[in-house]
Design an enzyme around this catalytic site. Structure first.
Site, PDB file in Angstrom:
ATOM      1  CB  SER A 119      -0.876   0.035   1.249  1.00  0.00           C
ATOM      2  OG  SER A 119      -1.654  -1.115   1.331  1.00  0.00           O
ATOM      3  CG  HIS A 140      -2.241  -0.111  -4.097  1.00  0.00           C
ATOM      4  ND1 HIS A 140      -2.890   1.095  -3.912  1.00  0.00           N
ATOM      5  CD2 HIS A 140      -2.398  -0.793  -2.940  1.00  0.00           C
ATOM      6  CE1 HIS A 140      -3.391   1.128  -2.696  1.00  0.00           C
ATOM      7  NE2 HIS A 140      -3.109   0.001  -2.095  1.00  0.00           N
ATOM      8  CD  GLU A 152      -2.482   4.092  -6.451  1.00  0.00           C
ATOM      9  OE1 GLU A 152      -2.765   3.367  -5.482  1.00  0.00           O
ATOM     10  OE2 GLU A 152      -2.337   5.314  -6.338  1.00  0.00           O
ATOM     11  CG  ASN A 190      -3.792   3.838   0.342  1.00  0.00           C
ATOM     12  OD1 ASN A 190      -5.018   3.920   0.337  1.00  0.00           O
ATOM     13  ND2 ASN A 190      -3.161   2.693   0.379  1.00  0.00           N
TER      14      ASN A 190
HETATM   15  P1  NAD Z   1      -3.762  -9.848   5.655  1.00  0.00           P
HETATM   16  O1  NAD Z   1      -3.144  -9.826   6.993  1.00  0.00           O
HETATM   17  O2  NAD Z   1      -5.222 -10.065   5.522  1.00  0.00           O
HETATM   18  O3  NAD Z   1      -3.038 -10.968   4.758  1.00  0.00           O
HETATM   19  C1  NAD Z   1      -1.662 -11.142   4.655  1.00  0.00           C
HETATM   20  C2  NAD Z   1      -1.393 -12.641   4.564  1.00  0.00           C
HETATM   21  O4  NAD Z   1      -0.041 -12.852   4.161  1.00  0.00           O
HETATM   22  C3  NAD Z   1      -1.588 -13.357   5.906  1.00  0.00           C
HETATM   23  O5  NAD Z   1      -2.570 -14.362   5.759  1.00  0.00           O
HETATM   24  C4  NAD Z   1      -0.210 -13.931   6.194  1.00  0.00           C
HETATM   25  O6  NAD Z   1      -0.235 -15.201   6.820  1.00  0.00           O
HETATM   26  C5  NAD Z   1       0.374 -14.032   4.784  1.00  0.00           C
HETATM   27  N1  NAD Z   1       1.833 -14.111   4.747  1.00  0.00           N
HETATM   28  C6  NAD Z   1       2.739 -13.448   5.531  1.00  0.00           C
HETATM   29  N2  NAD Z   1       3.993 -13.822   5.176  1.00  0.00           N
HETATM   30  C7  NAD Z   1       3.865 -14.698   4.149  1.00  0.00           C
HETATM   31  C8  NAD Z   1       4.798 -15.426   3.368  1.00  0.00           C
HETATM   32  N3  NAD Z   1       6.107 -15.328   3.571  1.00  0.00           N
HETATM   33  N4  NAD Z   1       4.323 -16.234   2.388  1.00  0.00           N
HETATM   34  C9  NAD Z   1       2.989 -16.343   2.170  1.00  0.00           C
HETATM   35  N5  NAD Z   1       2.065 -15.680   2.904  1.00  0.00           N
HETATM   36  C10 NAD Z   1       2.498 -14.862   3.864  1.00  0.00           C
HETATM   37  O7  NAD Z   1      -3.316  -8.487   4.942  1.00  0.00           O
HETATM   38  P2  NAD Z   1      -3.949  -7.806   3.632  1.00  0.00           P
HETATM   39  O8  NAD Z   1      -4.936  -6.788   4.039  1.00  0.00           O
HETATM   40  O9  NAD Z   1      -4.348  -8.886   2.671  1.00  0.00           O
HETATM   41  O10 NAD Z   1      -2.676  -7.010   3.077  1.00  0.00           O
HETATM   42  C11 NAD Z   1      -1.730  -7.641   2.250  1.00  0.00           C
HETATM   43  C12 NAD Z   1      -0.964  -6.581   1.481  1.00  0.00           C
HETATM   44  O11 NAD Z   1      -1.880  -5.844   0.653  1.00  0.00           O
HETATM   45  C13 NAD Z   1      -0.247  -5.547   2.355  1.00  0.00           C
HETATM   46  O12 NAD Z   1       0.951  -5.175   1.724  1.00  0.00           O
HETATM   47  C14 NAD Z   1      -1.242  -4.386   2.377  1.00  0.00           C
HETATM   48  O13 NAD Z   1      -0.630  -3.161   2.654  1.00  0.00           O
HETATM   49  C15 NAD Z   1      -1.771  -4.457   0.957  1.00  0.00           C
HETATM   50  N6  NAD Z   1      -3.083  -3.827   0.727  1.00  0.00           N
HETATM   51  C16 NAD Z   1      -4.081  -3.987   1.653  1.00  0.00           C
HETATM   52  C17 NAD Z   1      -5.329  -3.414   1.389  1.00  0.00           C
HETATM   53  C18 NAD Z   1      -6.479  -3.570   2.373  1.00  0.00           C
HETATM   54  O14 NAD Z   1      -7.529  -2.935   2.167  1.00  0.00           O
HETATM   55  N7  NAD Z   1      -6.367  -4.414   3.397  1.00  0.00           N
HETATM   56  C19 NAD Z   1      -5.559  -2.704   0.198  1.00  0.00           C
HETATM   57  C20 NAD Z   1      -4.512  -2.599  -0.719  1.00  0.00           C
HETATM   58  C21 NAD Z   1      -3.277  -3.158  -0.441  1.00  0.00           C
END
Ligand code: NAD
Length: 283
Positions: A119, A140, A152, A190
């Protein structure tokens, strides 16, 4: 290079959504998690969403089965060896992402693009953790990925035009509208949204208004589909916290500093919808 098989790192909120969207768009998908428990949970969440779409008449039953058939879960990153692109969606932590990229760089074919769904972290820093920085780019996506139309794409001073063109075409093949930004803290959306969400938390923390009135102010006053506190619960307060910390670290701009209430809620495990409690109660 034609993309047939997509790898997705992480099957949480975003990784699960990205994996689902890719499978729905006809790609073979391999999605990884750190253990079998989290993998089963992530895949079950995808299947639940697909079943709901069938229930609502938005998806044919046979389609649901063929989408599920294109999705494969793994806990072994070695399974990314035959992927034509990999999108990383692990937790928002720079050191972790650098480690993941160094690892998959050694596994994936040298010609393929490695993308991160970060993000706000620096794509350049992630890129230089690999031996193919020209093929590392930001993709993104927005939550929920199967519904949100925007992608994005984030370029760096070391990413190539071919990488950008490949990822733009990939994003469009997923039915997304692609916008392009340079590698700056939090890119376009963001960068504009986060200060507003933090200000909403500060107003709530200061007791200026109720959570409902803050949200109603923004939904009815600005015509946003959801208020900022509801949105924070939806995004996940841990993710929000990681985002603000990273933005503050890079810019030292106080408008990005995490309010104390956000820190305390994260410490207490009140992470929003995913834990059943955030600014609102979801039990
Ligand atoms: P989340 O916590 O729901 O999911 C992340 C997952 O990654 C977890 O299930 C975790 O176990 C897994 N993980 C961690 N290390 C790992 C590895 N080495 N190999 C495989 N899996 C692994 O988080 P999220 O909300 O899905 O966010 C994920 C990414 O997306 C982040 O970088 C976040 O900033 C980005 N993002 C989030 C949003 C949002 O609205 N939540 C929107 C855009 C971008």
């Amino acid at each position: 290079m034609e993309i047939k098989k997509v790898g997705v790192v992480g099957c949480g909120l975003m990784g699960g959504g990205i994996a689902q969207t890719c499978a729905q768009s006809g790609y073979q998908v391999t999605v990884s998690e750190i253990n079998d428990d989290l993998l089963s949970k992530g895949l079950a969440a995808i299947r639940k969403r697909l079943a709901k779409s069938v229930e609502k008449g938005k998806l044919a039953k046979e389609e649901e089965e063929s989408i599920a058939g294109r999705l494969k879960g793994t806990t072994n990153t070695g399974d990314f060896a035959d992927c034509d692109i990999v999108v990383e969606a692990a937790v928002e932590n720079l050191e972790l992402k650098k480690k993941i990229f160094a690892d998959i760089d050694g596994i994936c074919r040298p010609g393929i693009v490695l993308a991160t769904n970060t993000s706000c972290l620096s794509i350049t820093e992630i890129a230089v953790a690999t031996k193919r920085p020209d093929k590392v780019i930001g993709t993104h996506f927005f939550n929920p990925v199967p519904v949100m139309k925007l992608l994005e794409v984030v370029t760096t001073i070391v990413s190539s035009q071919v990488t950008l063109d490949t990822v733009k075409a990939f994003g469009e093949s997923l039915g997304k509208n692609v916008i392009v930004a340079k590698d700056t803290p939090a890119f376009i959306v963001n960068r504009i949204l986060t200060p507003m969400m933090l200000e909403a938390i500060r107003l709530y923390e200061a007791g200026v208004a109720t959570r409902e009135d803050i949200d109603t102010g923004i939904t009815l006053g600005l015509n946003h589909p959801m208020g900022p506190l509801t949105l924070a619960d939806f995004v996940g307060l841990d993710t929000m916290y990681f985002i603000t910390e990273a933005m503050y670290e890079e810019t030292k701009d106080p408008k990005f500093a995490a309010p104390l209430l956000l820190r305390r809620m994260v410490k207490a495990g009140h992470l929003g919808r995913k834990t059943g409690k955030g600014f609102y109660d979801y039990q």
